[in-house]
Scaffold this motif. Structure first.
Motif, mmCIF file in Angstrom:
data_model
loop_
_atom_site.group_PDB
_atom_site.id
_atom_site.type_symbol
_atom_site.label_atom_id
_atom_site.label_comp_id
_atom_site.label_asym_id
_atom_site.label_seq_id
_atom_site.Cartn_x
_atom_site.Cartn_y
_atom_site.Cartn_z
ATOM 1 N N THR A 117 4.570 30.509 -17.392
ATOM 2 C CA THR A 117 5.259 29.230 -17.582
ATOM 3 C C THR A 117 6.715 29.303 -17.135
ATOM 4 N N ALA A 118 7.364 30.461 -17.317
ATOM 5 C CA ALA A 118 8.752 30.607 -16.868
ATOM 6 C C ALA A 118 8.835 30.518 -15.352
ATOM 7 N N THR A 119 7.840 31.089 -14.657
ATOM 8 C CA THR A 119 7.826 31.010 -13.196
ATOM 9 C C THR A 119 7.637 29.570 -12.738
ATOM 10 N N VAL A 120 6.784 28.823 -13.439
ATOM 11 C CA VAL A 120 6.568 27.412 -13.087
ATOM 12 C C VAL A 120 7.883 26.645 -13.212
ATOM 13 N N GLN A 121 8.609 26.857 -14.300
ATOM 14 C CA GLN A 121 9.886 26.165 -14.467
ATOM 15 C C GLN A 121 10.877 26.559 -13.374
ATOM 16 N N ALA A 122 10.905 27.851 -13.033
ATOM 17 C CA ALA A 122 11.810 28.305 -11.969
ATOM 18 C C ALA A 122 11.445 27.662 -10.638
ATOM 19 N N ALA A 123 10.153 27.563 -10.349
ATOM 20 C CA ALA A 123 9.706 26.962 -9.087
ATOM 21 C C ALA A 123 10.090 25.487 -9.025
ATOM 22 N N ILE A 124 9.909 24.770 -10.137
ATOM 23 C CA ILE A 124 10.297 23.362 -10.170
ATOM 24 C C ILE A 124 11.807 23.217 -9.989
ATOM 25 N N GLY A 125 12.556 24.218 -10.466
ATOM 26 C CA GLY A 125 14.010 24.193 -10.309
ATOM 27 C C GLY A 125 14.490 24.626 -8.942
ATOM 28 N N PRO A 137 14.380 26.887 -24.254
ATOM 29 C CA PRO A 137 15.717 26.927 -23.614
ATOM 30 C C PRO A 137 15.880 28.127 -22.683
ATOM 31 N N VAL A 138 15.165 29.213 -22.921
ATOM 32 C CA VAL A 138 15.218 30.368 -22.016
ATOM 33 C C VAL A 138 14.636 29.971 -20.661
ATOM 34 N N ARG A 139 13.511 29.235 -20.701
ATOM 35 C CA ARG A 139 12.910 28.788 -19.436
ATOM 36 C C ARG A 139 13.840 27.819 -18.707
ATOM 37 N N GLN A 140 14.529 26.954 -19.472
ATOM 38 C CA GLN A 140 15.461 26.016 -18.851
ATOM 39 C C GLN A 140 16.643 26.740 -18.215
ATOM 40 N N TYR A 141 17.136 27.764 -18.879
ATOM 41 C CA TYR A 141 18.247 28.560 -18.355
ATOM 42 C C TYR A 141 17.803 29.289 -17.086
ATOM 43 N N LEU A 142 16.589 29.843 -17.137
ATOM 44 C CA LEU A 142 16.050 30.553 -15.975
ATOM 45 C C LEU A 142 15.833 29.590 -14.809
ATOM 46 N N ARG A 143 15.435 28.386 -15.124
ATOM 47 C CA ARG A 143 15.206 27.369 -14.082
ATOM 48 C C ARG A 143 16.485 27.120 -13.269
ATOM 49 N N LYS A 144 17.610 27.055 -13.967
ATOM 50 C CA LYS A 144 18.888 26.861 -13.275
ATOM 51 C C LYS A 144 19.331 28.144 -12.570
ATOM 52 N N LEU A 145 19.098 29.266 -13.232
ATOM 53 C CA LEU A 145 19.545 30.548 -12.720
ATOM 54 C C LEU A 145 18.861 30.920 -11.406
ATOM 55 N N ALA A 146 17.575 30.530 -11.278
ATOM 56 C CA ALA A 146 16.776 30.973 -10.135
ATOM 57 C C ALA A 146 16.746 29.968 -8.987
ATOM 58 N N ALA A 147 17.473 28.894 -9.082
ATOM 59 C CA ALA A 147 17.459 27.880 -8.021
ATOM 60 C C ALA A 147 17.873 28.488 -6.682
ATOM 61 N N GLY A 148 17.000 28.355 -5.674
ATOM 62 C CA GLY A 148 17.266 28.884 -4.341
ATOM 63 C C GLY A 148 17.190 30.395 -4.251
ATOM 64 N N LYS A 149 16.642 31.077 -5.256
ATOM 65 C CA LYS A 149 16.665 32.543 -5.287
ATOM 66 C C LYS A 149 15.259 33.122 -5.431
ATOM 67 N N ARG A 150 15.190 34.450 -5.278
ATOM 68 C CA ARG A 150 13.930 35.180 -5.431
ATOM 69 C C ARG A 150 13.825 35.726 -6.847
ATOM 70 N N LEU A 151 12.683 35.458 -7.497
ATOM 71 C CA LEU A 151 12.500 35.782 -8.917
ATOM 72 C C LEU A 151 11.387 36.811 -9.100
ATOM 73 N N LEU A 152 11.624 37.741 -10.015
ATOM 74 C CA LEU A 152 10.580 38.643 -10.497
ATOM 75 C C LEU A 152 10.390 38.375 -11.982
#
Length: 741
Positions: free
Chosen positions: A588-596, A565-580
């Protein structure tokens, strides 16, 4: 009058009494059995005969004398008193082997040097010349053994170890030594069975050592006939007429033995490549007309039908595994072996040689005799069975053994969890989840279920360390109950279960998660490793992201399930944004963010292993390497360096550090409770004005710093970001969302 000599025959540990019996049969006068050796007396012909005919000895030593010594000078004098000019030419090549210590000679290398000097000085004094000293291809090998103050001096008449017969140029992954194989055949009664015409079969023959040794016995072939040379052939006192007469006698006996019809001797193996090695070894031994091998799995093991085969001996050295996962996978192989023996081999004898006797319980057979031996340094057992006596017993199908009452209790809990957690996962598209987490306190482990994208199901069992009050054997029994229950309830193939012991690491072991499990084991390889595929990986789907899973090689699997669920939350949080993503693990969290829809990302981790793993995850999900960057670096140092040129650069930062780390690659030591305020401040400095930091850790006693809570807007999301499969363990992780006030 024929001169009598004193000899010592060395052998593998546990074979002393067998060797003594063999020496008596050869005509030697046995004087004493001692650990890994037998002393005997006889003439020179007897020394030659034992070298040629012993199937059990490693070496035959000619004893030159014993002396009481206290110090290095006494050692020197004792060795120098031996007339070495009678044993080696001054122009020859010498090698000295020394073992043992006493109060004054505390180093065997020093003892060997002193003894070598004594021999060389004696030869120089008597002959005016000195021999060369070289371990490779010596003309004379001198063996000295110091026990307390008694020095024994001998010369090696064998040269290379006698177990190296000369026929085995192709070997498998972990072959038996020839003399150990011969000993096992003797213990199993093969000489008598062969004399009566009984057959010998090996269902897992590997490179064919049992088969060749059995045929050599049945055909009365001296095991030393194939050797190119013995140590005594360059000894100055060697009497070639005696040796040549012995060899001629052995050749005649060999010809007579191979001229008669031998019993059926046949081997099988599921690996066609290893059978090529077996065929080459059999041919080199001159037995290709008498010994046959075929490619066949254990499940197809039957009595040969091409000719009338008289019941005899089935002997096998099956794999026995080093890791628990391997052992559980092998239970099916042992069960198949037991099933075939009971169905097809009534009236036969069987011998199973294994380093893991517990696995033999899966055969459903009861041994009537056991012998404790060593396979190299591995404690092992030969278990003997009377198949005729077992064939009428009830409960013949051991391939699916009934669970014990305790294991059935675990199975009932797993079935209950499948009806709740399993159905929840199915409804929500969750393919990898925790099924069990020490629900029953006495069965303290976590069980995670993984489904590959191809639809194959796997189980990952992580045993929690048992309290010191629980005996090791009891803890092991409970773990195996858990494994069997898991396999039955989930309907898994043995190879689809991975078992690991999960424990809290000490500070000095903080890098263990980066090590391969094979690197953390002992170096000794066992036959159970042969054919075990423990480096395979598979791909799992998590909400459309394909992620590489490895259940076998590392402490962790590549995917933290509690962070789903943390990765899912991050996926929504990072949509259209720059992530570190700091301490990114396999990204795996970066992959979910990229898909989002994350526009750019930087993922930092110190581990080369995890960086490579992250790269594979990126490629599998089609991520643009120009937009999504992986950096191999110490996160603490990277953060410090980033303060000057990356302020306000990121919209979202995911910070998920380990609880403690002192990796040799790091310049400092990380203690998350102590260091989290600095880490958080440095991360907040890299965020833009509307940015958010998602901070996570798994320290159960973690407390957020009061000054951080005062300086920033801090919200604890730990309970909110916890799925159903981890609700039994609400302290599995801490998650905080942090923003500027």
């Amino acid at each position: 009058m024929t001169e009598k000599y004193q000899f010592t025959a060395t052998c593998p540990k546990g074979l002393e009494n067998l060797l003594a019996d063999e020496l008596r049969q050869l005509g030697a006068s046995v004087e004493k059995e001692q650990p890994a050796a037998v002393r005997f007396a006889g003439d020179l012909q007897m020394g030659y005969r034992v070298n040629l005919w012993s199937r059990l000895a490693n070496r035959v030593l000619l004893n030159l004398g014993q002396s009481r010594i206290e110090d290095a000078e006494a050692l020197y004098r004792a060795v120098a008193d031996v007339p070495w000019e009678e044993h080696i030419s001054p122009n020859g090549v010498l090698w000295v082997q020394f073992s043992g210590t006493n109060r004054e000679i505390r180093n065997s290398q020093f003892g060997g040097q002193k003894a070598k000097d004594a021999i060389v000085d004696r030869l120089r004094k008597v002959t005016g010349a000195r021999p060369d000293v070289d371990k490779r291809d010596p003309d004379l090998s001198v063996m000295l053994r110091l026990h307390r103050d008694l020095l024994e001096i001998a010369i090696d008449l064998s040269g290379d170890s006698l177990h190296r017969r000369g026929y085995r140029t192709h070997i498998g992954a972990a072959p038996l030594k020839e003399n150990l194989a011969a000993a096992l055949l003797m213990r199993a009664g093969w000489p008598k069975i062969a004399e009566e015409g009984g057959a010998l079969l090996d269902p897992m023959c590997g490179s064919g050592t049992f088969l060749v040794e059995a045929a050599l016995m049945a055909a009365d072939v001296a095991p030393g006939l194939l050797r190119e040379e013995f140590g005594f052939e360059r000894w100055l006192n060697h009497q070639s007429d005696i040796w040549l007469a012995l060899r001629e006698e052995a050749l005649q006996r060999r010809a007579a033995g191979l001229a008669k019809v031998l019993p059926e001797i046949r081997g099988y193996d599921a690996d066609a490549k290893v059978l090529f090695a077996a065929e080459s070894n059999i041919a080199r031994a001159g037995l290709d007309r008498h010994v046959r091998v075929s490619c066949r799995p254990v499940a197809g093991f039957k009595v040969p039908s091409h000719r009338e085969v008289q019941p005899g001996l089935v002997i096998v050295n099956p794999p026995y595994g080093e890791r628990l996962g391997e052992q559980e996978a092998l239970r099916e192989t042992y069960a198949e072996l037991g099933q075939q023996l009971k169905q097809e081999f009534g009236g036969w004898k069987a011998g199973i040689f294994t380093g893991n006797p517990d696995l033999c319980h899966s055969t459903g057979l009861r041994s009537h005799k056991q012998y404790k031996l060593f396979n190299g340094s591995i404690p092992s057992q030969l278990l003997l069975f009377d198949i005729h006596a077992q064939s009428a017993e009830k409960g013949g199908d051991s391939s699916a053994p009934r669970l014990s009452d305790e294991a059935q209790m675990v199975a009932n809990r797993l079935q209950k969890n499948l009806r709740t957690t399993g159905k929840w996962a199915q409804r929500n598209g969750v393919t990898c989840y925790r099924l069990y987490d020490a629900d029953l306190p006495e069965y303290s482990a976590a069980i995670d279920v993984y489904h590959s994208v191809e639809g194959e199901r796997f189980a990952h069992i992580q045993e929690y360390r048992a309290p010191a009050s629980i005996p090791e054997q009891k803890a092991r029994t409970r773990l195996m109950d858990l494994v069997r229950a898991t396999r039955q309830v989930l309907g898994l193939a043995p190879g689809n279960i991975s078992i690991k012991e999960r424990r809290r690491h000490s500070h000095k072991d903080s890098g263990a998660q980066y090590q391969k499990q094979t690197q953390r084991r002992s170096a000794g390889q066992q036959r159970g490793d042969q054919g075990a595929d423990n480096t395979r990986t598979f791909w799992a789907d998590e909400y459309g992201a394909k992620l590489e899973i490895n259940l076998w090689d590392y402490l962790d699997t590549g995917l933290f399930l509690d962070h789903r669920p943390v990765r899912q939350y991050l996926r929504k949080l990072a949509a259209g944004k720059r992530l570190l993503n700091l301490f990114c693990y396999t990204a795996t969290a970066t992959v979910q963010a990229a898909i989002g829809g994350c526009s750019e990302s930087t993922s930092v981790d110190l581990s080369k292993t995890y960086q490579a793993w992250g790269q594979r995850n990126f490629r599998e999900n089609g991520m643009d390497p120009y937009c999504h960057q992986l950096i191999e670096a110490d996160c603490l140092q990277w953060l410090k360096a980033a303060q000057d040129n990356r302020r306000g650069h990121y919209d979202v930062i995911f910070l998920d550090p380990p609880t403690f780390s002192n990796s040799a690659k790091m310049q400092g030591i990380l203690d998350i409770q102590r260091d989290h305020p600095d880490l958080i401040r440095q991360c907040m400095a890299l965020l833009n004005s509307g940015g958010v930091l998602l901070f996570s850790n798994n320290l159960r006693s973690f407390k957020m710093d009061a000054e951080i809570q005062a300086a920033f807007a801090v919200e604890n999301l730990s309970v909110k970001l916890l799925d159903k499969d981890f609700q039994r363990n609400p302290k599995i992780h801490n998650v905080w969302e942090i923003r500027a006030r």
